[in-house]
Write an enzyme that holds these catalytic residues in place. Sequence first.
Site, PDB file in Angstrom:
ATOM      1  N   CYS A 117      -4.007  -6.900   8.048  1.00 56.83           N
ATOM      2  CA  CYS A 117      -2.879  -7.593   8.658  1.00 56.83           C
ATOM      3  C   CYS A 117      -2.503  -6.937   9.980  1.00 56.83           C
ATOM      4  O   CYS A 117      -2.759  -5.759  10.210  1.00 56.83           O
ATOM      5  CB  CYS A 117      -1.685  -7.582   7.707  1.00 56.83           C
ATOM      6  SG  CYS A 117      -0.420  -8.791   8.160  1.00 56.83           S
TER       7      CYS A 117
ATOM      8  N   ASP B 130       5.206  -5.507  -1.848  1.00 66.88           N
ATOM      9  CA  ASP B 130       5.242  -4.493  -0.802  1.00 66.88           C
ATOM     10  C   ASP B 130       6.281  -3.433  -1.161  1.00 66.88           C
ATOM     11  O   ASP B 130       7.112  -3.625  -2.053  1.00 66.88           O
ATOM     12  CB  ASP B 130       5.615  -5.169   0.526  1.00 66.88           C
ATOM     13  CG  ASP B 130       5.229  -4.366   1.760  1.00 66.88           C
ATOM     14  OD1 ASP B 130       4.723  -3.239   1.609  1.00 66.88           O
ATOM     15  OD2 ASP B 130       5.432  -4.883   2.869  1.00 66.88           O
TER      16      ASP B 130
END
Length: 213
Positions: A9, A132
């Site tokens: 990412c 996360d």
Amino acid sequence: MTGTRFKVCGLTDPADIPAAILAGASYVGFVFFPRSPRHLDLASAAAMTASVPRGLTRVALTVNASDAELDALLEAVPLDMLQLHGTETPLRVAEVRDRYGLPVMKAVGVGDEADLPAVSALAEVADQLLIDAKPPEGAALPGGNGLAFDWRLIAGRRWTCPWMLAGGLTPGNVVEAVRVTGATQVDVSSGVESAPGVKDPERIAAFGAALSG
């Protein structure tokens, strides 16, 4: 670790794409959040995503984006999935899915057991979850902070949609993270950078090699 899919990412340079492909990535992520060092303008993102080969999922990371912002993004940039990384509610996740017809990945920050019910609620409406580390109080960014959480909190847990583990993963710890959590998908950003927003092809390669070992 064979079979563990991963996303790189926060790509910012066209050279990041072949590095991710060579490492075996299944997803490439692009950040649209001005406060992030990985933020891309629409023209740069359009050029980069257009070069992504078929079969590699192009993911846009947005943070509490309005319909107008998402309209402009999707009009300019070819994408396969939207990642909502802000405080979007289950209702907002459902609205985005319905409006754009793209799969939606919802990021959820986890710091302790009290955060887990929110994960289950969002799993009911998202196509995928990204689990996360919860950002520190007052953090400027909702993710990409290079922080891990206690993986034992989600060890053996399953939700009603596929999920991806994120937060402080590196070539050195990703194998242990997968072992503890049972994750079949993982996300890396700062863990393969030489500086904030600057991906290192050698670290990307090492991340992929760790998962294929």
